[in-house]
Design a protein around this motif. Structure first.
Motif, short mmCIF file in Angstrom:
data_model
loop_
_atom_site.label_atom_id
_atom_site.label_comp_id
_atom_site.label_asym_id
_atom_site.label_seq_id
_atom_site.Cartn_x
_atom_site.Cartn_y
_atom_site.Cartn_z
N LEU A 29 77.33 66.18 -38.47
CA LEU A 29 77.91 64.89 -38.87
C LEU A 29 77.26 64.34 -40.13
O LEU A 29 77.96 63.79 -40.99
CB LEU A 29 77.76 63.87 -37.74
CG LEU A 29 78.76 63.96 -36.61
CD1 LEU A 29 78.48 62.89 -35.57
CD2 LEU A 29 80.17 63.84 -37.12
N ILE A 30 75.96 64.50 -40.25
CA ILE A 30 75.27 64.03 -41.45
C ILE A 30 75.82 64.74 -42.68
O ILE A 30 76.10 64.11 -43.71
CB ILE A 30 73.74 64.22 -41.31
CG1 ILE A 30 73.18 63.23 -40.31
CG2 ILE A 30 73.05 64.10 -42.66
CD1 ILE A 30 71.74 63.47 -39.93
N GLY A 31 76.00 66.05 -42.58
CA GLY A 31 76.56 66.79 -43.72
C GLY A 31 78.02 66.47 -43.96
O GLY A 31 78.45 66.34 -45.11
N HIS A 32 78.78 66.34 -42.90
CA HIS A 32 80.22 66.09 -43.03
C HIS A 32 80.51 64.71 -43.61
O HIS A 32 81.43 64.55 -44.40
CB HIS A 32 80.89 66.24 -41.66
CG HIS A 32 82.38 66.16 -41.70
ND1 HIS A 32 83.15 67.14 -42.29
CD2 HIS A 32 83.24 65.22 -41.25
CE1 HIS A 32 84.42 66.81 -42.19
NE2 HIS A 32 84.51 65.65 -41.56
N LEU A 33 79.70 63.73 -43.25
CA LEU A 33 79.89 62.37 -43.75
C LEU A 33 79.27 62.17 -45.12
O LEU A 33 79.45 61.12 -45.74
CB LEU A 33 79.34 61.35 -42.75
CG LEU A 33 80.03 61.33 -41.39
CD1 LEU A 33 79.32 60.39 -40.44
CD2 LEU A 33 81.49 60.94 -41.54
N GLY A 34 78.51 63.16 -45.60
CA GLY A 34 77.98 63.11 -46.96
C GLY A 34 76.79 62.21 -47.15
O GLY A 34 76.58 61.70 -48.25
N PHE A 35 76.01 61.98 -46.11
CA PHE A 35 74.81 61.17 -46.26
C PHE A 35 73.81 61.89 -47.16
O PHE A 35 73.64 63.10 -47.06
CB PHE A 35 74.16 60.88 -44.91
CG PHE A 35 74.98 59.98 -44.02
CD1 PHE A 35 75.60 58.86 -44.53
CD2 PHE A 35 75.14 60.26 -42.68
CE1 PHE A 35 76.35 58.03 -43.72
CE2 PHE A 35 75.88 59.44 -41.86
CZ PHE A 35 76.49 58.33 -42.39
N THR A 36 73.14 61.14 -48.02
CA THR A 36 72.16 61.73 -48.92
C THR A 36 70.90 60.87 -48.94
O THR A 36 70.87 59.78 -48.37
CB THR A 36 72.72 61.82 -50.36
OG1 THR A 36 73.04 60.50 -50.81
CG2 THR A 36 73.94 62.70 -50.44
N GLY A 37 69.90 61.37 -49.59
CA GLY A 37 68.66 60.62 -49.75
C GLY A 37 67.49 61.34 -49.12
O GLY A 37 67.64 62.27 -48.32
N LEU A 38 66.32 60.90 -49.49
CA LEU A 38 65.10 61.52 -49.00
C LEU A 38 64.95 61.35 -47.50
O LEU A 38 64.60 62.30 -46.79
CB LEU A 38 63.88 60.92 -49.72
CG LEU A 38 62.51 61.44 -49.29
CD1 LEU A 38 62.39 62.93 -49.60
CD2 LEU A 38 61.40 60.65 -49.96
N GLU A 39 65.22 60.16 -47.00
CA GLU A 39 65.05 59.90 -45.56
C GLU A 39 65.99 60.77 -44.74
O GLU A 39 65.60 61.29 -43.68
CB GLU A 39 65.29 58.42 -45.25
CG GLU A 39 64.27 57.48 -45.85
CD GLU A 39 64.58 57.15 -47.31
OE1 GLU A 39 65.68 57.47 -47.79
OE2 GLU A 39 63.69 56.57 -47.95
N VAL A 40 67.21 60.94 -45.21
CA VAL A 40 68.18 61.77 -44.49
C VAL A 40 67.72 63.23 -44.50
O VAL A 40 67.76 63.91 -43.48
CB VAL A 40 69.59 61.62 -45.11
CG1 VAL A 40 70.56 62.59 -44.49
CG2 VAL A 40 70.08 60.20 -44.96
#
Length: 92
Positions: A29-40
């Protein structure tokens, strides 16, 4: 717990498998929704390290071992995890 009893009638390795599936779905889900950033990125890395520990403990049979024999898998996960985390941090 008694040796013949399982939590809610489910064996511990089945719980580990369910957690592995859940963590994999969260990563998807994180990859599919396109979340980015150091914390992710560090969160996904942490999930991968937890998944590695679960595989080592329940499916490689290292959960019942004590002492020195549990350390190789932990070190194998810990050192690359620290190095990758450092690389992510420095590149951010």
């Amino acid at each position: 717990m008694k040796p013949g009893k399982h939590r809610l009638g489910i064996r511990p390795c089945t719980w580990a498998y369910l957690f592995l599936m859940f963590f994999s779905f969260v990563t998807f889900l994180i990859g599919h929704l396109g979340f980015t950033g150091l914390e992710v990125s560090l969160g996904v890395l942490l999930l991968a390290l937890i998944k590695g520990q679960l595989v080592g403990a329940y499916f490689m049979g290292l959960g019942a071992l004590r002492g020195l024999w549990r350390w190789p898998v932990f070190v194998w996960l810990f050192i690359p995890g620290i190095l990758i985390s450092t690389a992510f941090y420095l590149s951010y």
